[in-house]
Every structure is written in structure tokens, then in C-alpha cells.
Design an enzyme around this catalytic site. Structure first.
Site, PDB file in Angstrom:
ATOM      1  N   HIS A 181      24.031  35.097 -34.642  1.00 10.13           N
ATOM      2  CA  HIS A 181      24.337  35.028 -33.212  1.00 10.13           C
ATOM      3  C   HIS A 181      23.203  34.375 -32.419  1.00 10.13           C
ATOM      4  O   HIS A 181      23.103  34.595 -31.205  1.00 10.13           O
ATOM      5  CB  HIS A 181      24.648  36.429 -32.668  1.00 10.13           C
ATOM      6  CG  HIS A 181      25.888  37.013 -33.279  1.00 10.13           C
ATOM      7  ND1 HIS A 181      27.151  36.525 -33.029  1.00 10.13           N
ATOM      8  CD2 HIS A 181      26.045  38.022 -34.188  1.00 10.13           C
ATOM      9  CE1 HIS A 181      28.046  37.219 -33.724  1.00 10.13           C
ATOM     10  NE2 HIS A 181      27.395  38.127 -34.451  1.00 10.13           N
ATOM     11  N   GLU A 192      10.189  48.594 -37.988  1.00  5.81           N
ATOM     12  CA  GLU A 192       8.846  49.128 -38.187  1.00  5.81           C
ATOM     13  C   GLU A 192       8.033  48.195 -39.097  1.00  5.81           C
ATOM     14  O   GLU A 192       6.850  47.935 -38.845  1.00  5.81           O
ATOM     15  CB  GLU A 192       8.927  50.554 -38.770  1.00  5.81           C
ATOM     16  CG  GLU A 192       7.621  51.196 -39.165  1.00  5.81           C
ATOM     17  CD  GLU A 192       6.590  51.269 -38.048  1.00  5.81           C
ATOM     18  OE1 GLU A 192       6.907  51.003 -36.888  1.00  5.81           O
ATOM     19  OE2 GLU A 192       5.421  51.550 -38.371  1.00  5.81           O
ATOM     20  N   LYS A 213      -5.748  52.817 -30.446  1.00  7.50           N
ATOM     21  CA  LYS A 213      -4.972  53.847 -31.138  1.00  7.50           C
ATOM     22  C   LYS A 213      -4.148  54.697 -30.189  1.00  7.50           C
ATOM     23  O   LYS A 213      -3.009  55.024 -30.467  1.00  7.50           O
ATOM     24  CB  LYS A 213      -5.937  54.733 -31.930  1.00  7.50           C
ATOM     25  CG  LYS A 213      -5.247  55.787 -32.769  1.00  7.50           C
ATOM     26  CD  LYS A 213      -4.573  55.167 -33.959  1.00  7.50           C
ATOM     27  CE  LYS A 213      -3.741  56.150 -34.737  1.00  7.50           C
ATOM     28  NZ  LYS A 213      -2.720  55.440 -35.532  1.00  7.50           N
ATOM     29  N   ASN A 258     -12.612  57.625 -18.778  1.00  3.82           N
ATOM     30  CA  ASN A 258     -11.465  57.105 -19.510  1.00  3.82           C
ATOM     31  C   ASN A 258     -10.257  57.282 -18.599  1.00  3.82           C
ATOM     32  O   ASN A 258      -9.999  58.386 -18.130  1.00  3.82           O
ATOM     33  CB  ASN A 258     -11.268  57.910 -20.804  1.00  3.82           C
ATOM     34  CG  ASN A 258      -9.960  57.554 -21.502  1.00  3.82           C
ATOM     35  OD1 ASN A 258      -9.473  56.436 -21.389  1.00  3.82           O
ATOM     36  ND2 ASN A 258      -9.391  58.509 -22.199  1.00  3.82           N
ATOM     37  N   GLY A 259      -9.540  56.190 -18.342  1.00  6.54           N
ATOM     38  CA  GLY A 259      -8.369  56.281 -17.480  1.00  6.54           C
ATOM     39  C   GLY A 259      -8.329  55.106 -16.522  1.00  6.54           C
ATOM     40  O   GLY A 259      -9.059  54.131 -16.686  1.00  6.54           O
ATOM     41  N   LYS A 288       4.579  46.418 -37.922  1.00 12.63           N
ATOM     42  CA  LYS A 288       3.338  46.585 -38.690  1.00 12.63           C
ATOM     43  C   LYS A 288       2.780  45.223 -39.064  1.00 12.63           C
ATOM     44  O   LYS A 288       1.596  44.957 -38.967  1.00 12.63           O
ATOM     45  CB  LYS A 288       3.661  47.396 -39.947  1.00 12.63           C
ATOM     46  CG  LYS A 288       2.613  48.308 -40.446  1.00 12.63           C
ATOM     47  CD  LYS A 288       2.652  49.678 -39.823  1.00 12.63           C
ATOM     48  CE  LYS A 288       2.741  49.671 -38.336  1.00 12.63           C
ATOM     49  NZ  LYS A 288       2.912  50.965 -37.721  1.00 12.63           N
ATOM     50  N   GLU A 316       1.460  43.182 -35.968  1.00 11.76           N
ATOM     51  CA  GLU A 316       0.343  43.873 -35.321  1.00 11.76           C
ATOM     52  C   GLU A 316      -0.988  43.632 -36.043  1.00 11.76           C
ATOM     53  O   GLU A 316      -2.024  43.487 -35.403  1.00 11.76           O
ATOM     54  CB  GLU A 316       0.736  45.352 -35.316  1.00 11.76           C
ATOM     55  CG  GLU A 316      -0.314  46.342 -35.094  1.00 11.76           C
ATOM     56  CD  GLU A 316       0.211  47.776 -35.103  1.00 11.76           C
ATOM     57  OE1 GLU A 316       1.154  48.102 -35.855  1.00 11.76           O
ATOM     58  OE2 GLU A 316      -0.357  48.575 -34.382  1.00 11.76           O
ATOM     59  N   CYS A 357     -10.140  54.510 -23.378  1.00  9.77           N
ATOM     60  CA  CYS A 357     -11.496  54.409 -23.910  1.00  9.77           C
ATOM     61  C   CYS A 357     -11.798  55.711 -24.646  1.00  9.77           C
ATOM     62  O   CYS A 357     -11.016  56.652 -24.604  1.00  9.77           O
ATOM     63  CB  CYS A 357     -12.495  54.266 -22.777  1.00  9.77           C
ATOM     64  SG  CYS A 357     -12.073  52.943 -21.641  1.00  9.77           S
ATOM     65  N   ARG A 368     -10.281  53.874 -30.167  1.00 12.60           N
ATOM     66  CA  ARG A 368      -9.690  53.985 -28.828  1.00 12.60           C
ATOM     67  C   ARG A 368     -10.017  52.774 -27.952  1.00 12.60           C
ATOM     68  O   ARG A 368      -9.534  52.660 -26.822  1.00 12.60           O
ATOM     69  CB  ARG A 368     -10.199  55.256 -28.134  1.00 12.60           C
ATOM     70  CG  ARG A 368      -9.827  56.525 -28.848  1.00 12.60           C
ATOM     71  CD  ARG A 368     -10.362  57.721 -28.101  1.00 12.60           C
ATOM     72  NE  ARG A 368      -9.799  57.785 -26.770  1.00 12.60           N
ATOM     73  CZ  ARG A 368      -8.639  58.336 -26.458  1.00 12.60           C
ATOM     74  NH1 ARG A 368      -7.902  58.893 -27.388  1.00 12.60           N
ATOM     75  NH2 ARG A 368      -8.216  58.354 -25.222  1.00 12.60           N
ATOM     76  N   TRP A 388     -12.085  50.126 -23.770  1.00 14.05           N
ATOM     77  CA  TRP A 388     -10.938  49.228 -23.887  1.00 14.05           C
ATOM     78  C   TRP A 388     -10.692  48.737 -22.469  1.00 14.05           C
ATOM     79  O   TRP A 388     -10.277  49.497 -21.597  1.00 14.05           O
ATOM     80  CB  TRP A 388      -9.736  49.984 -24.427  1.00 14.05           C
ATOM     81  CG  TRP A 388      -8.557  49.112 -24.728  1.00 14.05           C
ATOM     82  CD1 TRP A 388      -8.445  48.212 -25.743  1.00 14.05           C
ATOM     83  CD2 TRP A 388      -7.315  49.071 -24.021  1.00 14.05           C
ATOM     84  NE1 TRP A 388      -7.208  47.608 -25.706  1.00 14.05           N
ATOM     85  CE2 TRP A 388      -6.487  48.119 -24.664  1.00 14.05           C
ATOM     86  CE3 TRP A 388      -6.799  49.735 -22.919  1.00 14.05           C
ATOM     87  CZ2 TRP A 388      -5.208  47.817 -24.235  1.00 14.05           C
ATOM     88  CZ3 TRP A 388      -5.510  49.434 -22.503  1.00 14.05           C
ATOM     89  CH2 TRP A 388      -4.728  48.490 -23.157  1.00 14.05           C
TER      90      TRP A 388
HETATM   91  C1  F6R Z   1       1.888  50.742 -34.140  1.00 12.01           C
HETATM   92  C2  F6R Z   1       1.414  51.865 -33.348  1.00 12.01           C
HETATM   93  C3  F6R Z   1       1.894  51.992 -31.955  1.00 12.01           C
HETATM   94  C4  F6R Z   1       2.132  53.471 -31.602  1.00 12.01           C
HETATM   95  C5  F6R Z   1       2.505  53.619 -30.113  1.00 12.01           C
HETATM   96  C6  F6R Z   1       2.866  55.042 -29.764  1.00 12.01           C
HETATM   97  O1  F6R Z   1       1.357  50.780 -35.434  1.00 12.01           O
HETATM   98  O2  F6R Z   1       0.653  52.654 -33.807  1.00 12.01           O
HETATM   99  O3  F6R Z   1       3.048  51.241 -31.737  1.00 12.01           O
HETATM  100  O4  F6R Z   1       3.154  53.959 -32.413  1.00 12.01           O
HETATM  101  O5  F6R Z   1       1.431  53.193 -29.338  1.00 12.01           O
HETATM  102  O6  F6R Z   1       1.840  55.927 -30.083  1.00 12.01           O
HETATM  103  P1  F6R Z   1       2.072  57.482 -30.171  1.00 12.01           P
HETATM  104  O7  F6R Z   1       2.947  57.753 -31.324  1.00 12.01           O
HETATM  105  O8  F6R Z   1       0.709  58.064 -30.295  1.00 12.01           O
HETATM  106  O9  F6R Z   1       2.746  57.881 -28.883  1.00 12.01           O
END
Ligand code: F6R
Length: 579
Positions: free
Chosen positions: A476, A453, A574, A100-101, A457, A460, A2, A27, A74
Site C-alpha cells: 500500500h 520492537e 535511559k 534535573n528537569g 532496537k 536506535e 539528567c 541518563r 542531557w
Molecule cells: C528503546 C527504549 C525506549 C523506552 C521508552 C520508554 O530501547 O528504551 O523507547 O522504552 O523511552 O521508557 P520506559 O519504559 O522507562 O517508560
């Protein structure tokens, strides 16, 4: 996971809190709430929804008082609803807090609190702490010492900000969740991250694990985990508020994609001297990371293996269960936020095995930096869009700087600029994909992590199912999923893998796949239904920088064409501070 915020000073607290919560929304955006104290009366307003909606509905800005706390949620314990939104009161409404936690032993603690006759208004793990504080304050009016007793009973992760009706201060506690203090003149702030406070100050103090702190309008005091008064280093950041705002783009994600051309220079300027020495000393290198950062780690492992190192990239959440690091292992932790719980868990595991830790992160003062022996910073400014874009290429830039001479990297900025010119072409490809149900991304060699990646992206932020494979792996099993019209995105620079990927492309094409290639190879272009061009590079190891840009843009445009806000994809946040 959060966002939390606190303010004490001369301004109208509700304004500061509401404004800062907008910056913390990435967040978590299940619910929002603030508590403001006017005289000795604390008023809480909160609800399910996002900041603009909830603050308008509950007229946050009409609330008086110059001390307060706020939260954007969150959900972990309890569904998103008004009752489960923070801040949470104790029974007397004299204590209020944001958290938060995750409190792992909350069932046990709750039973204890219930036996004492307390009434709960939410299903959250956080509310128990307000009741525990209420109990302990009956025999001791020193809030900080009471907080110390209470947090000592908690297992799990937390950052708390507490306000009491009869006190002019805010009380803070932090363990395994981020909390930074912002220093103003005649006013003090705290928040889960720095960008939230940038409109008010550029001077900060990062609390360390186990710290408690008190904020008043004249300053702050910190107690360490032994409850001894301590000082924490104050630092200034040169990020300006512009850097944390959209700068004319419709979404942060699009801005951040475009910003890559600029920030790559800063990332390539990161100081890697000591990190390089450390890397040279070890022959076994374990890389731990999650999500996008894991994909950067995969590419790093390939480059290290090519140099003869025993290198492997691990998904951070599983690392402690599959790897056996020793004091002869160098562990490289990659995390843009520096707060990802899975990565921190791996680091703590590694520390118990006496291995050395080199971390690569974007956030100065983040938890990862305190746990590492050596740190390299991404220098790419705050990333607000939930989907990582500029921090991925910054991670690659730092990795390449650790591996190669500076001169080999001088063309990366031009590569980005060139690839950004393909934006309208990519947009028209996106229009063809907006209604598909599945997509596959294939590549070979060093392009495989880029395909992975690109696929992450894509899924997501578009909510379209997608998978990525080394091209040779299709036959396979996955080939059975290919049918008429399914897009297969082929990431195919002209390099030593070209002759192989063309075979994989044909296997999919014969089964009716719509082939979209990103390539500079004429043969691959001819076999494709649609092709996005990349420039031919003198140094093939740089192709990942060219490939990733159209993939980021593709995900972005498919997402927006489907009416999704790519900055805030559903169910995600995030900074993932839970395991
Ligand atoms: C995808 C994304 C996540 C982060 C992952 C790790 O677009 O942003 O997959 O890459 O949660 O986050 P960090 O790099 O902050 O440890």
C-alpha cells in the site's frame, strides 16, 4: 533529563560523586560536573564530555572535602558546553546547585532575576534558581524555607540538590523528577536512581512529589508539599552491585540480552493476583506507554482483544489528546523506569477522569508507583543499556502472566536459552547488514509488535533507517522503496499467518530485496536469502519470546560492527523525564 547526586559524610566526596556519576551516565552524557565544599569554600569543576574524560581532565579526584554534589547532563536549555554544565553557582559563589528537569516559566523568572542585577554565566533554566535562592537568603537564613518559597514559583519538573558555603547540610527538592535518598552510617547520599548508590548502601527512601529534604551526616528530614515534617517509608533493595555491572560482557546491552534467561523466572514470579482481579473487572482497557514499552502494550492489547475486551494501546505522549477515558476505563501504564514524563502526563490526565490505573514497572518507589492504584513489578534488576532488552521481555512476561495460566509459561526460559544459541549465526548476518542504509521489518498478527520492537532496537543503536510494517501493508505504499539489496527482515513463526506472510515476502523479493527470515517454516526458509531458525513451539502464543532474541542480537552486533557504543546511543537517554 539528567543524573544528579549528593553526598555528605566522612569520605572524600569527590570520589563518591565521580564514581556514582559513572552509573548515572545513561541518563545523559553531554557534560559532567561536581561541586565540593572544603571548609566554607566551594569548588566547582565541570566540562562538556563524559565522566572519565572530564574527571581526568579536571582532576576531580584531587578535590578535598566530604560534602558535595554532582551532575551528568542531557541538554535541554543551552548547548552542551562548559558554561552550561552543572553545578551552577549564584553570584556570590556561596550557593551551588544541580538540577534535573525543565523549568517551564524560566524566561519570566529570569527577567525578574536580571532586573535585580544578577549576572548569568550559562544559558540554562537551572541557574536562575541559584540566583533566586541567593536573593531570598538575604532576608532569611533558613535554606529549606527559602527553597520552599523558590520552588513554589517554578512551573515544570525538578529535582534539586543545593549546597551552601556556610552550611553542613545538603538541601533537596523534588517534583516530577526522580530523587532517592540513600541511608548510610554516619553518611547520607541522594541520587536520581538507586543503582548509582548501590556500592554504598542498600537502604533507601523515595521522596514524593513536592517534598523537600535536608541531609546531614547523621540523618535526614523530610517536609511534605504542605511543608509539614513527614516520614517516608524506608526500604531495602536486594540488587547487588554485580547486577548493575557488566559481568564480563563488552557492553551492558549484551549482558542484559543474556540475562533474560535468568531474569524471566523472576519476572514470571511477580505477584499479579490483585492486578488480575482489577483486569477482570473492566471491559474497556486503555494501555499507555512509550517506545519499547508501547510495543509490549500493543501485544497486550491484541491478547486482551482476543479475550473479547475493548482494549487499545496508546502512545503515552498523545493519549490525553486522543482518548476519552471514564470511570469505567482501566488504564494500564507500562514503563520500565516508572519515570517517563509522557507516561506520567497520561496518568495525571487519567486521574482527573477518575479512571483506575494499573502500572507495570521495574523500579520500586518510582513516581508511577505513587500515582497508581495497583502496581506489578518486572523484577528484572536495573537495566543500564539505554536500549531496553530484558525489561521488554520482562514486560511481556508480566503481561502473559496476567493473561494466561502459569503452566502455559513454563517453557519461556528454555525458549530464551535455545534462542541465545543462535548468537554466532546472528553475528554473521549482522556482518552483511553493517553498511546498509535502510532496513524493513515485516510480520503479521501477534508478531507485528515484535517486528516494530526489532526495528526500533535496530535504528536506535545502529543509526540505520528502519521501518516496521504488518506485511500486508507493504503493497500500500512502502513497496516503492524496495530496491536491489535492501534488507527485509521477515519475522515469521509457523502459525496461522504463515501463508500470508510468504506472499508479502515474495512481493519484496521480486523487487530485489535481501530477504532475511526468522522462522521455523520450511517454505519461508526456502524463499529467503538468509534464515535464522527458531524452534517449533507447541503453544504459538509464545513465539514473541523466541523472535525477539535474534532481533536484539542483530541490532547489537550491527551497532558494534559500525563502531557504535550500543549502551549509549547518540541523542538518547535511559529515562526520558521530559515531555
Ligand atoms: C528503546 C527504549 C525506549 C523506552 C521508552 C520508554 O530501547 O528504551 O523507547 O522504552 O523511552 O521508557 P520506559 O519504559 O522507562 O517508560
Amino acid at each position: 533529563m539528567c543524573g544528579i547526586i549528593g553526598y555528605v559524610g566522612q569520605r572524600r566526596a569527590a570520589e563518591v560523586l565521580t564514581h556514582a556519576l559513572k552509573h548515572l551516565e545513561y541518563r545523559g552524557y553531554d557534560s559532567v560536573g561536581i561541586a565540593v565544599k572544603d571548609g566554607s569554600t566551594i569548588t566547582v569543576r565541570k566540562d562538556k564530555g563524559m565522566v572519565d574524560e572530564v574527571s581526568k581532565k579536571h582532576s576531580f579526584l584531587t578535590m578535598g572535602g566530604s560534602i558535595g554534589i554532582g551532575h551528568t547532563r542531557w541538554a535541554t536549555h543551552g548547548v552542551p558546553c562548559q558554561e552550561n554544565s552543572h553545578p551552577h553557582f549564584d553570584c556570590t559563589k556561596n550557593i551551588v546547585l544541580v538540577h534535573n528537569g525543565v523549568i517551564e516559566n524560566f524566561q519570566e523568572l529570569k527577567e525578574d532575576v536580571l532586573k535585580k542585577g544578577h549576572k548569568f554565566t550559562s544559558e540554562t533554566d537551572s541557574e536562575i534558581v541559584a540566583h533566586m535562592l541567593e536573593d531570598n537568603l538575604k532576608s532569611n537564613s533558613d535554606v529549606l524555607s527559602v527553597m520552599s518559597d523558590v520552588v513554589n514559583k517554578i512551573h515544570g519538573s525538578y529535582s534539586f540538590v543545593v549546597m551552601a558555603g556556610n552550611k553542613k547540610e545538603l538541601y533537596l527538592a523534588r517534583k516530577n523528577s526522580p530523587l532517592v535518598i540513600g541511608i548510610g552510617k554516619g553518611e547520607m547520599f541522594c541520587a536520581s536512581d538507586i543503582p548509582a548508590l548501590l556500592p554504598y548502601t542498600s537502604k533507601f527512601v523515595q521522596l514524593e512529589e513536592g517534598d523537600l529534604a535536608v541531609l546531614s551526616e547523621t540523618g535526614y528530614n523530610v517536609l511534605d508539599h504542605n511543608r509539614k515534617p513527614t516520614t517516608r517509608k524506608e526500604f531495602s533493595v536486594n540488587w547487588n552491585i554485580e547486577m548493575a555491572q557488566k559481568g564480563g560482557y563488552e557492553h551492558f546491552m549484551l549482558k542484559e540480552i543474556h540475562d533474560q534467561g535468568h531474569f524471566i523466572t523472576e519476572s514470571l514470579a511477580s505477584d499479579t493476583t490483585s492486578a488480575k482481579k482489577l483486569l477482570d473487572k473492566y471491559s474497556r482497557i486503555d494501555i499507555v506507554a512509550a517506545g519499547t514499552s508501547y510495543h509490549a502494550g500493543l501485544l497486550f492489547a491484541i491478547l486482551l482483544q482476543r479475550e473479547g475486551k475493548n482494549a487499545q494501546a496508546f502512545i503515552a505522549s498523545d493519549y490525553p489528546f486522543v482518548a476519552v477515558p471514564t470511570k469505567n476505563t482501566l488504564v494500564v501504564a507500562i514503563s520500565q523506569s516508572g519515570e517517563t514524563a509522557d507516561v506520567l502526563q497520561s496518568i495525571r490526565f487519567v486521574k482527573s477522569k477518575s479512571a483506575k490505573i494499573l502500572s507495570i514497572t521495574n523500579v520500586v518507589g518510582s513516581t508511577i508507583t505513587n500515582l497508581s492504584d495497583e502496581v506489578v513489578y518486572l523484577n528484572t534488576g536495573p537495566e543500564i543499556g539505554v536500549a531496553a532488552t530484558k525489561t521488554f521481555t520482562a514486560e511481556l512476561a508480566v503481561i502473559y502472566k496476567l493473561m494466561f495460566a502459569k503452566e502455559r509459561l513454563s517453557s519461556i526460559k528454555n525458549i530464551f536459552e535455545k534462542m541465545l544459541e543462535s548468537e554466532s549465526e546472528v553475528k554473521s548476518v549482522a556482518a552483511k547488514l553493517k553498511n546498509v542504509k535502510n532496513a524493513f521489518f515485516i510480520a503479521r498478527g501477534i508478531s507485528v509488535p515484535i517486528a516494530q520492537e526489532g526495528s526500533l532496537k535496530f535504528k536506535e543503536i545502529t543509526y540505520i533507517h528502519s521501518e516496521a510494517y504488518p506485511g500486508g501493508e507493504l503493497k500500500h505504499g512502502t513497496l516503492s522503496l524496495i530496491e536491489e539489496g535492501i534488507p527485509v527482515i521477515v519475522i515469521a513463526p509457523k502459525d496461522e499467518t504463515s501463508s500470508k506472510i510468504i506472499g508479502n515476502l515474495k512481493e519484496a523479493k521480486t523487487r530485489g530485496a535481501l530477504i532475511i527470515s526468522i522462522t521455523n517454516d520450511e517454505n519461508i526458509r526456502k524463499e529467503s536469502d538468509i534464515s535464522i531458525s527458531i524452534p517449533t513451539l507447541d503453544d504459538p502464543v509464545l513465539y514473541p519470546f523466541a523472535m525477539i532474541i535474534p532481533l536484539q542480537l542483530l541490532a547489537y552486533y550491527v551497532s558494534t560492527l559500525r563502531g557504535i557504543n550500543p549502551d549509549k546511543p547518540r541523542n538518547l537517554a535511559k529515562s526520558v523525564t521530559v515531555e
